[in-house]
Write a protein that holds these residues in place. Sequence first.
Motif, short mmCIF file in Angstrom:
data_model
loop_
_atom_site.label_atom_id
_atom_site.label_comp_id
_atom_site.label_asym_id
_atom_site.label_seq_id
_atom_site.Cartn_x
_atom_site.Cartn_y
_atom_site.Cartn_z
N LEU A 1 44.87 -1.52 -42.98
CA LEU A 1 45.80 -2.76 -43.38
C LEU A 1 45.08 -4.02 -42.85
O LEU A 1 45.50 -4.95 -43.47
CB LEU A 1 47.41 -2.66 -42.60
N ALA B 1 53.10 -5.34 -45.54
CA ALA B 1 52.74 -3.68 -45.98
C ALA B 1 54.16 -2.85 -45.38
O ALA B 1 54.46 -2.88 -44.31
CB ALA B 1 51.65 -3.27 -45.42
N ILE C 1 51.35 3.49 -49.21
CA ILE C 1 51.47 1.93 -48.68
C ILE C 1 51.64 0.99 -49.86
O ILE C 1 51.10 1.25 -50.86
CB ILE C 1 50.01 1.38 -48.11
N ARG D 1 52.83 -3.36 -50.86
CA ARG D 1 52.77 -4.63 -50.24
C ARG D 1 53.67 -5.59 -51.14
O ARG D 1 53.84 -5.49 -52.15
CB ARG D 1 51.26 -5.37 -50.21
#
Length: 279
Positions: free
Chosen positions: A42, A138, A264, A266
Amino acid sequence: METPGPADSSYAFGNDAPEAADRHVQLAALLDEFTISRLSALGDLTGRRCLETGAGGGSVAAWLAEAAGPAGRVLATDVDTQHLPAPAPYEVLRHDLEREPVPDGPWDVIHARLVLMHLPSREAVLRRLAAALAPGGALVVEDFETTFRKLVLAAPTMHAAALVDRYHVLLVERVLAAHGNDPAWAGRVPAAMLEAGLTGIDTVIHARSWPGGTAGALLIGANLAQARAGFLAAGMTRAELDELGRLVHDPRLLVRGHLTYSTIGRAPMPCGAAPCDAC
């Protein structure tokens, strides 16, 4: 196979059981290296606001606290926080993710490992987590995908291999299903994140082999110990459970860890903060 009755939303492996501490140790050994590699991807987390849900024994929360540093904030939550160390280098909150609002953010990082797969309202919880992100923040969701069989890579006997396979089938189809677990949820997380408005969806799938006496095999033993009544109700005998308990220490046994999907997504940046199709 007999159809299971109505699902019980309580977690099959609650923290109040004596065996829970052993589960946390084995899960940390099994998954922390992979999880930390994903969180490291990240970028620099210095000063970031991080929410660790279902914190368990606190190993990931501790890593996040070190990564965020004194200028950051890490909040570790669980429905039962007794296995989190005190004092801890992070905040601790007893919290029910399914029944209570997401703790006040916004959050730059939200991590949920082996949490949503156990929650019957997992889609709604994911939407609430996504909504609690700061712009560009995230959401990292990691869950086992347990519909894939072939858990045994090697075993001392064909009978031993069949016994581990029977354990896996009953764990997925009876013991966990009775508590509302969804064994295929991990593969639906990317679509759920897109539906929740997240962007840049990225999934990595991880698994490795574990011989008897190491974390992946010992997790089977911890599961058997903690959910013994459930396995008996599902049809296993005491003799089979005892044999499995011995087998997980046998180095001639080689099992594959469950496929772990790490996804993941965002939160979008405000228009003008970064190039986007709408600008």
